[in-house]
Design an enzyme around this catalytic site. Structure first.
Site, PDB file in Angstrom:
ATOM      1  CG  ASP A 120      75.128 -11.319 -14.530  1.00  0.00           C
ATOM      2  OD1 ASP A 120      75.613 -10.314 -14.921  1.00  0.00           O
ATOM      3  OD2 ASP A 120      75.157 -12.159 -15.069  1.00  0.00           O
ATOM      4  NE  ARG A 169      53.565 -37.420  -8.935  1.00  0.00           N
ATOM      5  CZ  ARG A 169      53.595 -36.483  -7.928  1.00  0.00           C
ATOM      6  NH1 ARG A 169      52.469 -35.510  -8.039  1.00  0.00           N
ATOM      7  NH2 ARG A 169      54.115 -36.591  -6.652  1.00  0.00           N
ATOM      8  CB  THR A 188      73.702 -17.955 -19.702  1.00  0.00           C
ATOM      9  OG1 THR A 188      73.197 -16.543 -19.549  1.00  0.00           O
ATOM     10  CG2 THR A 188      73.837 -18.154 -21.232  1.00  0.00           C
ATOM     11  CB  ALA A 189      70.585 -17.597 -15.208  1.00  0.00           C
ATOM     12  CE1 TYR A 190      67.937 -23.793 -10.206  1.00  0.00           C
ATOM     13  CE2 TYR A 190      65.631 -22.815 -10.508  1.00  0.00           C
ATOM     14  CZ  TYR A 190      66.574 -23.808  -9.959  1.00  0.00           C
ATOM     15  OH  TYR A 190      65.826 -24.606  -9.279  1.00  0.00           O
ATOM     16  CG  LEU A 244      73.877 -23.555 -18.621  1.00  0.00           C
ATOM     17  CD1 LEU A 244      73.615 -23.963 -20.095  1.00  0.00           C
ATOM     18  CD2 LEU A 244      75.012 -22.384 -18.543  1.00  0.00           C
TER      19      LEU A 244
END
Length: 294
Positions: A72, A174, A187-189, A191
Site C-alpha cells: 500500500d 494537549r 484503515t491505516a494509522y 485505526l
C-alpha cells in the site's frame, strides 16, 4: 482499440519478490502486445529490460494505466505523484496489508487479463493538501492519500494545539498529536489510534486525537469539504512535526498554522470485479467470516 494500450509500471525498490512480479508482468504485457513504460528507478531492478523508461511525472502524461507492484505504501507514493494526471492505478500486492493493492502474485495473469479486457471496477479516492504557515508566510506544503499527522517527532512531550473547523473554534488540546485521515487512511494509522473505519465512498474526514490528556477527547468525523486549521500552541517547549502519509515531515514552531483541505484532484483506482471493501476488512483485520453455530 484497447482502452489501456500504454501501460506504466512502478515497483517498490529493494525487494526480490517485487522483481519476480515485475518480470512476470513484463513478460505477460509484452506477449499480449501492450506498450510498457517502466518508471526510471524501477528500471534499475530489471537490467537489460529494453523497455521505454520514464519519470513518474511523464508516466502520468503518456500512460493509459499505471500498475504499481509493492504494498500500500508504494501505491500511496504513486497516488501522490500522479493525482493531477487522472491516470487510473492498479495495485499488485507484494507487501503485507494490501488494502489498496488487491491483486495477489499468484493470480496476476488471470486478474490482470480480465482488467485489461475491460472487466473491472473503478473508484475514486480523494487526497488531502496540507499547508504550513509561519508569521503569515508559507513554510511548507504536502499531499496525503491516507493522513496528515501532527506529532511530536522524536520528543516524548505532549503537544498543545487549537483546532478550528471551517473557521469555528472546536477545542484546545494537549496530546501526542492529531491524525487527520481520509476514508482511505481510516484503515491505516488512524485505526491503530482508535479512529473509525470509514467506507471509501464517504466524503468525510476523521480527526483522531493521539493519547489525549483528557478522556473526553474522542475522534470526530466531519464533512470532506471542511477546512481543518491547527494552531500550534505558543507555550510548547517542543517543535512538533507535520507528516504526510508518514513520509514527508515539516518541522513546526509554536504559533505555526496548519491548514488541511481536500485536494482538487482525485485518484482513480482500478480493482478486479470481485473486489469488496468488507471482504478486505475481514481478510486484513481478522473479522469473523461467518456466524458460528452455538
Amino acid at each position: 482499440m484497447d482502452q489501456f494500450k500504454n501501460i506504466g509500471v512502478i515497483g517498490r525498490m529493494g525487494s526480490a519478490k517485487v522483481v519476480e512480479s515485475l518480470r512476470e508482468l513484463k513478460r505477460y504485457l509484452i506477449s499480449n502486445d501492450y506498450h510498457v513504460i517502466i518508471e526510471e528507478e524501477t528500471a534499475t531492478m530489471l537490467p537489460g529490460h529494453s523497455l521505454q523508461v520514464a519519470s513518474k511525472k511523464l508516466l502520468g502524461e503518456i500512460c493509459d494505466l499505471v500498475i504499481v507492484v509493492g504494498g500500500d505504501g508504494s501505491l500511496l507514493g504513486a497516488a501522490r505523484e500522479l493525482a493531477k494526471s487522472k491516470i487510473p492505478l492498479l495495485g499488485v500486492n507484494r507487501g503485507r496489508l494490501g488494502f489498496l493493492t488487491d491483486i495477489g502474485p499468484a493470480e496476476l495473469e488471470e486478474k490482470l487479463g480480465k482488467v485489461l479486457a475491460g472487466d473491472y471496477i473503478e473508484e475514486t479516492r480523494f487526497l488531502l493538501d496540507g499547508f504550513v504557515e509561519r508569521n503569515g508566510q508559507p513554510l511548507g506544503f504536502g499531499t496525503a492519500l491516507n493522513d496528515v499527522v501532527l506529532h511530536p517527532g522524536k520528543s516524548t512531550r505532549m503537544i498543545g494545539f487549537d483546532l478550528f473547523i471551517d473557521g469555528h473554534f472546536v477545542y484546545s488540546q494537549r496530546s501526542d498529536g492529531l491524525i487527520v485521515a481520509t476514508p482511505t487512511g481510516s484503515t491505516a494509522y488512524s485505526l491503530s489510534a482508535g479512529g473509525p473505519i470509514m467506507h471509501p465512498k464517504l466524503d468525510a474526514i476523521a480527526l483522531v486525537p493521539m493519547f489525549p490528556h483528557t478522556l473526553s477527547s474522542r475522534p470526530i468525523v466531519v464533512d470532506g469539504k471542511s477546512e481543518i486549521k491547527l494552531v500550534v500552541g505558543e507555550t510548547n517547549e517542543t517543535y512538533p512535526q507535520i507528516s504526510f502519509d508518514g513520509q514527508m515531515n515539516i518541522s513546526c514552531a509554536p504559533g505555526d498554522i496548519i491548514r488541511i483541505t481536500k485536494k482538487p484532484f482525485k485518484i482513480r483506482l482500478i480493482h478486479p470485479t470481485d473486489h469488496n471493501f468488507y471482504a478486505t476488512c475481514r481478510d486484513k483485520l481478522g473479522w469473523a467470516s461467518e456466524i458460528t453455530a452455538g
